[in-house]
Scaffold this motif. Structure first.
Motif, PDB file in Angstrom:
ATOM      1  N   ALA A   1       0.837  -1.214   0.000  1.00  0.00           N
ATOM      2  CA  ALA A   1       0.000   0.000   0.000  1.00  0.00           C
ATOM      3  C   ALA A   1       0.863   1.251   0.000  1.00  0.00           C
ATOM      4  O   ALA A   1       0.584   2.204  -0.731  1.00  0.00           O
ATOM      5  CB  ALA A   1      -0.929  -0.014   1.213  1.00  0.00           C
ATOM      6  N   SER A   2       1.920   1.246   0.798  1.00  0.00           N
ATOM      7  CA  SER A   2       2.810   2.394   0.883  1.00  0.00           C
ATOM      8  C   SER A   2       3.470   2.672  -0.467  1.00  0.00           C
ATOM      9  O   SER A   2       3.573   3.820  -0.902  1.00  0.00           O
ATOM     10  CB  SER A   2       3.874   2.136   1.958  1.00  0.00           C
ATOM     11  OG  SER A   2       4.680   3.254   2.131  1.00  0.00           O
ATOM     12  N   ARG A   3       3.899   1.608  -1.162  1.00  0.00           N
ATOM     13  CA  ARG A   3       4.524   1.761  -2.477  1.00  0.00           C
ATOM     14  C   ARG A   3       3.525   2.305  -3.500  1.00  0.00           C
ATOM     15  O   ARG A   3       3.830   3.221  -4.263  1.00  0.00           O
ATOM     16  CB  ARG A   3       5.065   0.399  -2.938  1.00  0.00           C
ATOM     17  CG  ARG A   3       5.730   0.421  -4.305  1.00  0.00           C
ATOM     18  CD  ARG A   3       6.152  -0.971  -4.751  1.00  0.00           C
ATOM     19  NE  ARG A   3       5.137  -1.994  -4.578  1.00  0.00           N
ATOM     20  CZ  ARG A   3       4.105  -2.190  -5.393  1.00  0.00           C
ATOM     21  NH1 ARG A   3       3.928  -1.409  -6.437  1.00  0.00           N
ATOM     22  NH2 ARG A   3       3.240  -3.166  -5.168  1.00  0.00           N
ATOM     23  N   LYS A   4       2.308   1.744  -3.527  1.00  0.00           N
ATOM     24  CA  LYS A   4       1.289   2.197  -4.477  1.00  0.00           C
ATOM     25  C   LYS A   4       0.916   3.659  -4.254  1.00  0.00           C
ATOM     26  O   LYS A   4       0.670   4.397  -5.198  1.00  0.00           O
ATOM     27  CB  LYS A   4       0.030   1.325  -4.368  1.00  0.00           C
ATOM     28  CG  LYS A   4       0.199  -0.069  -4.916  1.00  0.00           C
ATOM     29  CD  LYS A   4      -1.082  -0.874  -4.709  1.00  0.00           C
ATOM     30  CE  LYS A   4      -0.955  -2.290  -5.191  1.00  0.00           C
ATOM     31  NZ  LYS A   4      -2.204  -3.066  -4.966  1.00  0.00           N
ATOM     32  N   LEU A   5       0.850   4.073  -2.980  1.00  0.00           N
ATOM     33  CA  LEU A   5       0.481   5.452  -2.654  1.00  0.00           C
ATOM     34  C   LEU A   5       1.627   6.427  -2.868  1.00  0.00           C
ATOM     35  O   LEU A   5       1.418   7.640  -2.897  1.00  0.00           O
ATOM     36  CB  LEU A   5      -0.008   5.532  -1.205  1.00  0.00           C
ATOM     37  CG  LEU A   5      -1.324   4.827  -0.910  1.00  0.00           C
ATOM     38  CD1 LEU A   5      -1.539   4.694   0.591  1.00  0.00           C
ATOM     39  CD2 LEU A   5      -2.494   5.559  -1.549  1.00  0.00           C
TER      40      LEU A   5
END
Length: 199
Positions: free
Chosen positions: A167-171
């Motif tokens: 999630a952190s990478r996608k955001l």
């Protein structure tokens, strides 16, 4: 003639001028007008909040652009896009801004349910958060650690950490503090559906 009301929340006048300059430069609204909201105006269509590092697209704008969403099975609220521009180059910020303006003008949203638009890749080329990633992000925003989250949703702590990293990478967040600030903001504004776009 439809006007797009834009609000920029920041104490830094250079941020405000910079965003408005980029918006004017990339605006392809034709006869649609741009209107800059004053700080005391409660209503906006599009809000750049530099305190929370988020862009908010209001539900009322989405419903004006795509009236079929009114009969959708979901009760849609605002859409939140992470906008952490401190670590990005100007060209990257401009690409993100151009996509945001396309959404605001209704060029991307079709007559499909907004849930499909966000979760099933209607924005081609951008991986969106899965249901589990979004749920874990909201739990993190509520202050729960990976062990409490793993007990809540019956998954291993290792799986929780994997979903968090994904999630952190996608955001587009590269540190925990930025991710946590965004997750906290989303958990307070969650309508029970995925309301975050990764651009």
């Amino acid at each position: 003639m439809d006007a797009l009301v834009i609000s920029v929340v920041s104490e830094d006048a250079y941020f405000k001028l910079g965003v408005m300059s980029l918006v004017n430069q990339h605006w392809e609204g034709g006869t649609n007008q741009l209107c800059i909201a004053t700080d005391d105006r409660p209503y906006f269509d599009l809000c750049f909040d530099f305190h929370k590092e988020v862009v908010v697209i209001s539900a009322s704008l989405l419903l004006r652009r795509c009236p079929s969403l009114i009969v959708s099975s979901h009760q849609w609220g605002d859409i939140y896009i992470p906008f952490n521009c401190r670590r990005y180059r100007l060209t990257q910020i401009e690409k993100k801004l151009a996509k945001i303006l396309e959404i605001a003008l209704g060029k991307i949203i079709n007559e499909a349910d907004l849930n499909l638009f966000i979760t099933n890749g209607e924005i081609r080329g951008y991986q969106q958060l899965s249901q589990t990633e979004f749920l874990i992000m909201t739990f993190i925003g509520q202050g729960l650690d990976c062990y409490l989250i793993s007990k809540k949703i019956n998954r291993s702590p290792k799986t929780i950490r994997t979903h968090y990293r994904s999630a952190s990478r996608k955001l587009g967040f590269d540190n925990r503090a930025d991710f946590f600030r965004f997750a906290k903001y989303i958990s307070k504004n969650n309508q029970g559906v995925i309301n975050t776009l990764c651009l």
